[in-house]
Design a protein around this motif. Structure first.
Motif, PDB file in Angstrom:
ATOM      1  N   LYS A   1       0.827  -1.204   0.000  1.00  0.00           N
ATOM      2  CA  LYS A   1       0.000   0.000   0.000  1.00  0.00           C
ATOM      3  C   LYS A   1       0.862   1.255   0.000  1.00  0.00           C
ATOM      4  CE  LYS A   1      -3.758   2.251   2.532  1.00  0.00           C
ATOM      5  NZ  LYS A   1      -4.671   2.161   3.710  1.00  0.00           N
ATOM      6  N   GLU A   2       1.932   1.217   0.782  1.00  0.00           N
ATOM      7  CA  GLU A   2       2.822   2.374   0.845  1.00  0.00           C
ATOM      8  C   GLU A   2       3.512   2.610  -0.491  1.00  0.00           C
ATOM      9  OE1 GLU A   2       6.766   3.905   3.321  1.00  0.00           O
ATOM     10  OE2 GLU A   2       5.545   2.245   4.075  1.00  0.00           O
ATOM     11  N   VAL A   3       3.906   1.526  -1.157  1.00  0.00           N
ATOM     12  CA  VAL A   3       4.562   1.653  -2.458  1.00  0.00           C
ATOM     13  C   VAL A   3       3.614   2.258  -3.487  1.00  0.00           C
ATOM     14  CG1 VAL A   3       5.521   0.343  -4.386  1.00  0.00           C
ATOM     15  CG2 VAL A   3       6.217  -0.191  -2.057  1.00  0.00           C
ATOM     16  N   GLN A   4       2.355   1.829  -3.462  1.00  0.00           N
ATOM     17  CA  GLN A   4       1.380   2.293  -4.445  1.00  0.00           C
ATOM     18  C   GLN A   4       1.022   3.763  -4.265  1.00  0.00           C
ATOM     19  OE1 GLN A   4      -1.809  -0.481  -3.857  1.00  0.00           O
ATOM     20  NE2 GLN A   4      -0.800  -2.142  -4.968  1.00  0.00           N
ATOM     21  N   THR A   5       1.130   4.267  -3.053  1.00  0.00           N
ATOM     22  CA  THR A   5       0.762   5.662  -2.788  1.00  0.00           C
ATOM     23  C   THR A   5       1.970   6.590  -2.736  1.00  0.00           C
ATOM     24  OG1 THR A   5       0.829   5.236  -0.392  1.00  0.00           O
ATOM     25  CG2 THR A   5      -1.290   4.956  -1.511  1.00  0.00           C
ATOM     26  N   ARG A   6       3.137   6.044  -2.930  1.00  0.00           N
ATOM     27  CA  ARG A   6       4.356   6.848  -2.848  1.00  0.00           C
ATOM     28  C   ARG A   6       4.490   7.740  -4.075  1.00  0.00           C
ATOM     29  NH1 ARG A   6       9.349   3.209  -2.274  1.00  0.00           N
ATOM     30  NH2 ARG A   6       8.365   2.836  -0.241  1.00  0.00           N
ATOM     31  N   SER A   7       4.917   8.965  -3.861  1.00  0.00           N
ATOM     32  CA  SER A   7       5.133   9.888  -4.972  1.00  0.00           C
ATOM     33  C   SER A   7       6.361   9.460  -5.766  1.00  0.00           C
ATOM     34  CB  SER A   7       5.329  11.316  -4.452  1.00  0.00           C
ATOM     35  OG  SER A   7       4.187  11.747  -3.736  1.00  0.00           O
ATOM     36  N   PRO A   8       6.265   9.441  -7.086  1.00  0.00           N
ATOM     37  CA  PRO A   8       7.418   9.015  -7.897  1.00  0.00           C
ATOM     38  C   PRO A   8       8.585   9.979  -7.753  1.00  0.00           C
ATOM     39  CG  PRO A   8       5.704   9.961  -9.286  1.00  0.00           C
ATOM     40  CD  PRO A   8       5.116   9.818  -7.915  1.00  0.00           C
ATOM     41  N   ARG A   9       9.773   9.419  -7.735  1.00  0.00           N
ATOM     42  CA  ARG A   9      10.976  10.239  -7.643  1.00  0.00           C
ATOM     43  C   ARG A   9      11.326  10.797  -9.014  1.00  0.00           C
ATOM     44  NH1 ARG A   9      15.617   6.865  -4.870  1.00  0.00           N
ATOM     45  NH2 ARG A   9      16.657   8.872  -5.158  1.00  0.00           N
ATOM     46  N   LYS A  10      11.694  12.056  -9.042  1.00  0.00           N
ATOM     47  CA  LYS A  10      12.096  12.690 -10.286  1.00  0.00           C
ATOM     48  C   LYS A  10      13.616  12.654 -10.392  1.00  0.00           C
ATOM     49  CE  LYS A  10      11.740  16.936 -12.984  1.00  0.00           C
ATOM     50  NZ  LYS A  10      11.247  18.340 -13.026  1.00  0.00           N
ATOM     51  N   ILE A  11      14.102  12.015 -11.438  1.00  0.00           N
ATOM     52  CA  ILE A  11      15.538  11.881 -11.652  1.00  0.00           C
ATOM     53  C   ILE A  11      15.909  12.573 -12.956  1.00  0.00           C
ATOM     54  CG2 ILE A  11      17.443  10.267 -11.996  1.00  0.00           C
ATOM     55  CD1 ILE A  11      15.899   8.233 -10.357  1.00  0.00           C
ATOM     56  N   ASP A  12      16.800  13.518 -12.863  1.00  0.00           N
ATOM     57  CA  ASP A  12      17.256  14.241 -14.047  1.00  0.00           C
ATOM     58  C   ASP A  12      18.610  13.682 -14.468  1.00  0.00           C
ATOM     59  OD1 ASP A  12      17.408  16.022 -16.105  1.00  0.00           O
ATOM     60  OD2 ASP A  12      18.133  17.694 -14.876  1.00  0.00           O
ATOM     61  N   PRO A  13      18.668  12.909 -15.528  1.00  0.00           N
ATOM     62  CA  PRO A  13      19.938  12.299 -15.949  1.00  0.00           C
ATOM     63  C   PRO A  13      20.906  13.349 -16.479  1.00  0.00           C
ATOM     64  CG  PRO A  13      18.240  11.930 -17.599  1.00  0.00           C
ATOM     65  CD  PRO A  13      17.555  12.568 -16.431  1.00  0.00           C
ATOM     66  N   PRO A  14      22.184  13.027 -16.526  1.00  0.00           N
ATOM     67  CA  PRO A  14      23.181  13.968 -17.056  1.00  0.00           C
ATOM     68  C   PRO A  14      22.876  14.369 -18.495  1.00  0.00           C
ATOM     69  CG  PRO A  14      24.241  12.159 -15.904  1.00  0.00           C
ATOM     70  CD  PRO A  14      22.805  11.787 -16.028  1.00  0.00           C
ATOM     71  N   ARG A  15      23.213  15.612 -18.815  1.00  0.00           N
ATOM     72  CA  ARG A  15      22.957  16.138 -20.158  1.00  0.00           C
ATOM     73  C   ARG A  15      24.210  16.823 -20.697  1.00  0.00           C
ATOM     74  NH1 ARG A  15      17.371  16.211 -20.998  1.00  0.00           N
ATOM     75  NH2 ARG A  15      16.162  15.789 -19.099  1.00  0.00           N
ATOM     76  N   ASP A  16      24.260  16.972 -22.017  1.00  0.00           N
ATOM     77  CA  ASP A  16      25.395  17.643 -22.633  1.00  0.00           C
ATOM     78  C   ASP A  16      25.173  19.151 -22.636  1.00  0.00           C
ATOM     79  OD1 ASP A  16      23.563  18.180 -24.630  1.00  0.00           O
ATOM     80  OD2 ASP A  16      24.390  16.720 -26.041  1.00  0.00           O
ATOM     81  N   GLU A  17      26.064  19.892 -23.292  1.00  0.00           N
ATOM     82  CA  GLU A  17      25.984  21.350 -23.296  1.00  0.00           C
ATOM     83  C   GLU A  17      24.725  21.865 -23.975  1.00  0.00           C
ATOM     84  OE1 GLU A  17      29.547  22.684 -25.125  1.00  0.00           O
ATOM     85  OE2 GLU A  17      30.848  22.090 -23.444  1.00  0.00           O
ATOM     86  N   ASP A  18      24.157  21.064 -24.874  1.00  0.00           N
ATOM     87  CA  ASP A  18      22.936  21.468 -25.576  1.00  0.00           C
ATOM     88  C   ASP A  18      21.672  21.022 -24.860  1.00  0.00           C
ATOM     89  OD1 ASP A  18      24.475  22.600 -27.620  1.00  0.00           O
ATOM     90  OD2 ASP A  18      24.657  20.654 -28.638  1.00  0.00           O
ATOM     91  N   GLY A  19      21.838  20.390 -23.700  1.00  0.00           N
ATOM     92  CA  GLY A  19      20.674  19.954 -22.940  1.00  0.00           C
ATOM     93  C   GLY A  19      20.151  18.588 -23.319  1.00  0.00           C
TER      94      GLY A  19
END
Length: 233
Positions: free
Chosen positions: A15-33
């Motif tokens: 139940k806790e897993v189903q109601t947990r807010s998803p984590r936002k992960i921003d992967p590495p990007r190059d100079e152009d984004g």
């Protein structure tokens, strides 16, 4: 949320897993984004074979690789060269300290931290990391359990670099630390950690496996490395 026991605990966890807010992960990007492919940053904080090959002289790289793959004794003459390469790599990554990272018999990990900073003969601050600092350190062994093998006032312990595990960087809010995977042993060589016994068991299995393979007619085998996958329960 406090969990109960048995099936109730499982249902509460689901139940806790189903109601947990998803984590936002921003992967590495190059100079152009644009997002970088995983191969561009996989192991970026690890001083592995690729980094060794790029930064070490060919003969030194060959010797350290033999130590890693065959379990042979580390050549002390190359220690300073390896330490210098590791230090330069760590400094480019923003590391300010190093530590011998080990697993005492407490269920947790432990580290003994030191700074790269030292002073030359003229009192000027410099970054230095020697081969002896890479290979060995001496934490306070009285702070860790020993299984009753010696009294507290005799609690001298040593950490020693395990070249079979790659050196890596640990990031925290206070900066980056170079972590040197190590074993933790007593003055007489007794195991004070979880890793030494594992490595010795692997070595014993390797010796007997090589003997068996030789008896079956398979020549040229110098070492057998046991592995344990996550799927092998």
């Amino acid at each position: 949320m406090a969990l109960g026991t048995g099936a109730n605990a499982r249902f509460q966890a689901l139940k806790e897993v189903q109601t947990r807010s998803p984590r936002k992960i921003d992967p590495p990007r190059d100079e152009d984004g644009k997002r970088l492919p995983v191969s561009e940053y996989f192991g970026v904080n690890t001083f592995g074979l690729r980094q060794m090959k790029d930064r070490l002289p060919r003969d030194v790289y060959s010797k350290i690789r033999q130590t890693m793959e065959n379990g042979s004794k580390l050549d002390g003459e190359i220690a300073n060269t390896v330490a210098h390469a590791i230090k330069e790599w760590a400094l480019t990554k923003g590391a300010t300290h190093f530590c011998h990272w080990f697993q005492p018999q407490t269920g947790n990990t432990a580290e003994k931290h030191d700074a790269f900073l030292t002073f030359d003969d003229e009192g000027q601050a410099i970054e230095k990391f020697s081969g002896s600092q890479l290979i060995q350190s001496e934490p306070d062994a009285s702070s860790f359990p020993s299984g009753g093998m010696r009294t507290t006032f005799e609690a001298r312990g040593y950490t020693a670099w395990d070249p079979s595990s790659p050196v890596f960087l640990m990031e925290s809010t206070n900066g980056k630390t170079l972590c040197i995977p190590s074993v933790f042993i007593s003055y007489h060589g007794d195991s004070l950690d979880e890793k030494t016994a594992l490595l010795r068991s692997m070595d014993a299995i390797s010796k007997k496996a090589v003997e068996l393979l030789t008896m079956t007619g398979l020549e040229g085998v110098n070492r057998v490395v046991p592995t344990l996958g996550a799927e092998q329960e």
